[in-house]
Design an enzyme around this catalytic site. Structure first.
Site, mmCIF file in Angstrom:
data_model
loop_
_atom_site.group_PDB
_atom_site.id
_atom_site.type_symbol
_atom_site.label_atom_id
_atom_site.label_comp_id
_atom_site.label_asym_id
_atom_site.label_seq_id
_atom_site.Cartn_x
_atom_site.Cartn_y
_atom_site.Cartn_z
ATOM 1 N N LYS A 1 43.967 97.795 24.072
ATOM 2 C CA LYS A 1 44.732 96.730 24.370
ATOM 3 C C LYS A 1 44.120 95.448 25.277
ATOM 4 O O LYS A 1 44.221 94.517 25.011
ATOM 5 C CB LYS A 1 46.355 96.872 25.019
ATOM 6 N N GLU B 1 55.165 91.026 25.111
ATOM 7 C CA GLU B 1 56.235 92.213 24.926
ATOM 8 C C GLU B 1 55.314 93.349 25.296
ATOM 9 O O GLU B 1 54.176 93.461 25.019
ATOM 10 C CB GLU B 1 56.625 92.059 23.473
ATOM 11 N N SER C 1 42.648 105.393 20.642
ATOM 12 C CA SER C 1 42.965 104.212 21.152
ATOM 13 C C SER C 1 43.532 104.191 22.660
ATOM 14 O O SER C 1 43.311 103.082 23.219
ATOM 15 C CB SER C 1 44.016 103.669 20.231
#
Lengths: 253, 394
Positions: free
Chosen positions: B85, B107, B374
């Site tokens: 992210k 969000e 990830s």
């Protein structure tokens, strides 16, 4: 020229909004009848959506009540079909793109026109995306916002029915004060399309606010203040809604 | 057809109030994306702050155990804040700063994107508000604390299913009410144009590195790249530079939850239909009347009823495959990697790993699978313990 035009021929138009199926479709039908008798010039019927991203808490809650009460697009069409036997006031649907798209846009628009609806408002479909929702059968109502600026002329030129002027930033809901230069927005619309009526919505709840907005625009749209009464009184809300609509229409005379 | 299309998908289905904001964002991105100064700044942040390039690790014990293709792990879990992210967030925060914005909103589902956004806001001296489903604030309490520690305000969202989709809706509502000083730092390759493109471009660093690293280690392209897909940002990042390499199979793993034949699933490609929601046309889990379905996955980060429009297009064209992976398979893979390699993966990433565990034994020993790991799994330990019937307390 669609029937929506007639809504703006009896002085300043009062345009109430109600979420269909809140708390049930029978109550909605009674409320629409009452609003029409109390002087509503055009009625916005909301088809509930699970995720209404343009709505504040009051109308979000009405969407939840309507969906948990079992309202569906088809049942709403049936209700309108019956209502049209007695109610002649122009009416438009207000819902979200996915409700129309998933029904089949062409099928939705044809059925809505067939049962006597006059227009469609989709707050998540801007000018750039309107092509797939435009039809000759139902006026797709264009929205302009306080942030629209130089976009207003292009939007107004292609507008049908009326232009929905969003009075404030943010979502639907009752506001203490509206600070946007509505007169400025309306004159940009008029410069681009002199014939199109302008109605102001978002945040309006009192007769004073309505009268103030009507000085600049051709009509006033009220949603949350009505839906709040539906939430408060449920199946017993119709007399309160009738009284409120009469009071608001009187303020516009 | 409007802007930002991937085949029939994408577009800009947004309230008029936000149209000038997305147009302004697109113009700024177009101006900066090839600007050497901007890219030098972003590269420096990637290297010195995020810790890039992330490692491409040969999972020898896993490979030996499975007895088939070589398994490599792209270690996005080693990035600062513990997931991919940060790549997108550093890019968007830098862009927002160049645009003169002073406030970031976001969000978050699992909390990874929220933590990354709060981190970037701290780094750039910006105000930050994160919207998180109330249900998720309970599932991921530690991440809520981290965001607050980093100076962000966390707003629990109680509407709808009180999960990721409701957090997105609430962030969009907030953006319409305050747009002039605020950038919506969307966390995945979804939403209206230009977000799916911007987020993809910032995440594409993953496949750029995989390609170079594997070339150095093996002298060739991988046979398969596997990544988990919620909105799909780590997957598109891992796929992007291989899309034009037809020999590389691209596989996205969706969260099947308790199974695609149960209502408790978030597998959009397996169970969804074409629709329009959250600014884009794509596939969504929905009922016959277009009401968005309440979805479920053990993994808060994959608990979303849609998929990014570029994935929808890669699915339509057959360029990428999408497979459902259940909670049970993901939890098994989570435990397996922990024991075999001493790496605790995020539950999201464990979905991708679970599919690799099925696929590798069917391939030969010369073939190569790259799994995009990830994120790291510290945040998921309590959820997995609970899944196994154990309650953890501090």
């Amino acid at each position: 020229m669609s029937r929506i035009y007639e809504a703006f021929t009896h002085g300043k138009a009062f345009i109430p909004f109600i979420t269909c199926g809140d708390p049930d479709l029978h109550t909605t039908a009674e409320a629409v009848q009452a609003m029409s008798e109390a002087g509503a010039d055009l009625i916005e019927l909301g088809i509930p959506f699970s995720d209404p991203t343009a709505e504040g808490p009051v109308i979000q809650a009405a969407n939840v009540r309507a969906l948990s009460g079992g309202a569906t697009t088809d049942k709403i069409f049936d209700m309108v079909c019956e209502l049209r036997e007695t109610v002649t006031v122009p009416m438009v649907f207000m819902t979200y793109a996915n409700v129309v798209f998933s029904y089949g846009t062409e099928r939705f628009v044809s059925r809505a026109a067939e049962i006597g609806m006059d227009g469609l408002i989709l707050p998540d479909v801007p000018f750039e995306e309107k092509a797939e929702f435009v039809s000759d059968k139902l006026d797709l109502i264009s929205l302009i916002a306080p942030t629209s600026g130089e976009r207003i002329a292009a939007i107004a030129r292609e507008a049908r029915g009326f232009v929905y002027c969003v009075s404030s930033l943010g979502v639907t809901g009752i506001r203490g004060a509206i600070t946007t230069d509505i007169g400025g927005m309306v004159s940009l619309v008029r410069a681009a399309n002199p014939g199109i009526p302008c109605a102001v919505g978002f945040g309006i709840s009192t007769p004073e606010q309505a009268a103030a907005m009507a000085r600049h625009a051709d009509g006033v749209i009220v949603g949350s203040a009505i839906v709040k009464r539906m939430g408060q009184y449920g199946r017993g809300a119709v007399p309160y809604v009738r009284e409120y609509v009469a009071e608001m229409k009187a303020a516009l005379r | 057809m409007s802007k930002g299309r991937f085949g029939i998908h994408g577009g800009q289905y947004m309230p008029e109030t936000l149209m000038n904001a997305v147009i302004e964002l697109e113009a700024a991105y177009e101006a900066y994306k090839n600007d050497p100064g901007f890219n030098a700044e972003l590269d420096a942040l990637f290297q010195d702050y995020a810790g890039r390039p992330s490692r491409l690790y040969y999972a020898g014990r896993v490979t030996e155990d499975l007895g088939g293709a070589k398994v490599y792990l792209k270690r996005e879990d080693l990035n600062h804040t513990g997931a991919h992210k940060i790549n997108n967030v550093l890019g968007q925060a830098l862009l927002a700063k160049k645009m003169g914005k002073t406030r970031l909103i976001a969000e978050t589902g699992a909390g990874q994107h929220g933590v990354a956004t709060a981190t970037a806001a701290a780094l750039f001296g910006m105000e930050c508000v994160v919207f998180m489903g109330e249900e998720d604030t309970r599932r991921q309490a530690l991440n809520v604390y981290k965001m607050r520690l980093l100076g962000a305000e966390v707003v629990p969202v109680r509407t709808g299913t009180a999960t990721l989709k409701d957090a997105v809706s609430e962030a969009m509502r907030e953006w319409t009410s305050r747009v002039s000083d605020t950038h919506y730092c969307l966390g995945s390759v979804m939403g209206p144009h230009p977000f799916p493109t911007i987020v993809r471009d910032f995440q594409a660093v993953i496949s750029r590195e995989i390609k170079a690293q594997l070339m150095e280690k093996e002298g060739r392209l991988p046979d398969v790249v596997i990544a988990c897909v919620g909105g799909g940002s780590n997957a598109i990042g891992a796929f992007y530079h291989f899309i034009d390499c037809p020999t590389v199979r691209l596989i996205g793993c969706e969260a099947a939850g308790r199974g695609v034949h149960t209502p408790d699933t978030a597998a959009t490609i397996a169970t969804g239909r074409l629709g329009i929601f959250h600014g884009m046309k794509s596939y969504f889990c929905q009922d016959d009347y277009g009401q968005i379905a309440p979805v479920y996955s053990i993994s808060a980060g994959l608990d979303y009823p849609g998929i990014g429009p570029e994935h929808a297009h890669l699915y339509d064209t057959g360029r990428a495959e999408y497979v459902p992976v259940t909670d049970e398979e993901a939890v098994n893979a989570f435990e397996y990697l922990s024991r075999k390699e001493g790496i605790i993966p995020a539950l999201e990433s464990a979905h991708a790993l679970a599919h690799a565990l099925k696929l590798a034994p069917t391939m030969n020993k010369e073939q190569i699978i790259v799994v995009n790991l990830s994120g790291r799994g510290d945040k998921d330990c309590a959820a997995v313990a609970r899944y196994r019937g154990e309650e953890l307390s501090e």
